[in-house]
Design an enzyme around this catalytic site. Sequence first.
Site, PDB file in Angstrom:
ATOM      1  N   SER A  92       0.816  -1.216   0.000  1.00 30.98           N
ATOM      2  CA  SER A  92       0.000   0.000   0.000  1.00 30.98           C
ATOM      3  C   SER A  92       0.852   1.269   0.000  1.00 30.98           C
ATOM      4  O   SER A  92       2.029   1.248   0.361  1.00 30.98           O
ATOM      5  CB  SER A  92      -0.907   0.028   1.238  1.00 30.98           C
ATOM      6  OG  SER A  92      -1.693  -1.129   1.292  1.00 30.98           O
TER       7      SER A  92
HETATM    8  N1  SAH Z   1      -0.634  -5.224   3.859  1.00 25.40           N
HETATM    9  C1  SAH Z   1       0.166  -5.529   2.681  1.00 25.40           C
HETATM   10  C2  SAH Z   1      -0.489  -5.107   1.386  1.00 25.40           C
HETATM   11  C3  SAH Z   1      -1.658  -5.851   1.124  1.00 25.40           C
HETATM   12  S1  SAH Z   1      -2.272  -5.985  -0.521  1.00 25.40           S
HETATM   13  C4  SAH Z   1       1.544  -4.946   2.757  1.00 25.40           C
HETATM   14  O1  SAH Z   1       1.858  -4.231   3.717  1.00 25.40           O
HETATM   15  O2  SAH Z   1       2.337  -5.228   1.860  1.00 25.40           O
HETATM   16  C5  SAH Z   1      -3.617  -7.030  -0.062  1.00 25.40           C
HETATM   17  C6  SAH Z   1      -3.216  -8.451   0.249  1.00 25.40           C
HETATM   18  O3  SAH Z   1      -4.392  -9.107   0.696  1.00 25.40           O
HETATM   19  C7  SAH Z   1      -2.698  -9.234  -0.953  1.00 25.40           C
HETATM   20  O4  SAH Z   1      -1.454  -9.782  -0.672  1.00 25.40           O
HETATM   21  C8  SAH Z   1      -3.772 -10.303  -1.147  1.00 25.40           C
HETATM   22  O5  SAH Z   1      -3.266 -11.529  -1.641  1.00 25.40           O
HETATM   23  C9  SAH Z   1      -4.328 -10.435   0.261  1.00 25.40           C
HETATM   24  N2  SAH Z   1      -5.669 -11.035   0.346  1.00 25.40           N
HETATM   25  C10 SAH Z   1      -6.714 -10.887  -0.503  1.00 25.40           C
HETATM   26  N3  SAH Z   1      -7.770 -11.596  -0.062  1.00 25.40           N
HETATM   27  C11 SAH Z   1      -7.396 -12.209   1.089  1.00 25.40           C
HETATM   28  C12 SAH Z   1      -8.046 -13.076   2.017  1.00 25.40           C
HETATM   29  N4  SAH Z   1      -9.316 -13.471   1.845  1.00 25.40           N
HETATM   30  N5  SAH Z   1      -7.342 -13.491   3.095  1.00 25.40           N
HETATM   31  C13 SAH Z   1      -6.055 -13.111   3.307  1.00 25.40           C
HETATM   32  N6  SAH Z   1      -5.387 -12.300   2.449  1.00 25.40           N
HETATM   33  C14 SAH Z   1      -6.047 -11.837   1.359  1.00 25.40           C
END
Ligand code: SAH
Length: 242
Positions: A92
Amino acid sequence: MKRPFAIGSAFLFFCCALPSQSGEFDAERQKMMQEVLADAAATSSYSGSSALSPGVIAAMGKVERHLFVPSTLTSVAYLNRPLPIGHGQTISQPFIVALMTDLMKIKAGDKVLEIGTGSGYQAAILAEMGSIVYSIEIIAPLGKQAGERLDSLGYHNIKTWVGDGYYGWQEAAPFDAIMVTAAASHVPPPLIKQLKPGGRMVIPLGTQFMTQYLMLVEKQGDGSMTTRQILPVRFVPLTGGH
Ligand code: SAH
């Protein structure tokens, strides 16, 4: 007289290689922080807070974002922008990481659940705030890589797990705060259940093709919920079988 100087400068180069490596991106990180603080000031009427808390500023100023992005993107790691981390996912934007962390109002020792480990950067920021972090990632290679990265950086107060975060982490519940870093169509009921009374959840709501809003959800002492819309945002979708 030139020879000792030559030896001296060779030594200088050698002796300073280590400190300059570890502090290599300090200036860029400080510049990133200026932009994060400016964004926080510009959006204070939305967030309801005139400034980020000192704890959030310290954590954001400390964690080395360049260690959480692919090596090909190291040179742009401190732009105040989301960046690709593979598998169609993103780390993000730093301002959004700061704002979401600030909205959670976490205290040292709080138990915090993050859904969407991604690179592990947000988890590291939460750990720097003194919380005990549980973070779930649905894409196995990302979750595994982030877990190894966080371990190698010495974040032993972060537990990672590969699975569908929609259902939370029942064994570790209840949590003082929950952060969802992928956009959901609704607040997952299991996450509401796993939030302590008085706890806060920050979650982007909306679909991929419509405006999403960052929401602050609070569970009152009597178990009732209040929600507040904070800012329009754009996140990758929360996936999974739910
Ligand atoms: N917090 C992260 C960025 C997240 S991007 C950082 O600091 O880098 C959002 C993430 O959520 C992605 O890696 C995606 O694969 C994950 N995601 C999407 N759906 C999800 C779910 N149902 N459970 C767990 N993770 C999920």
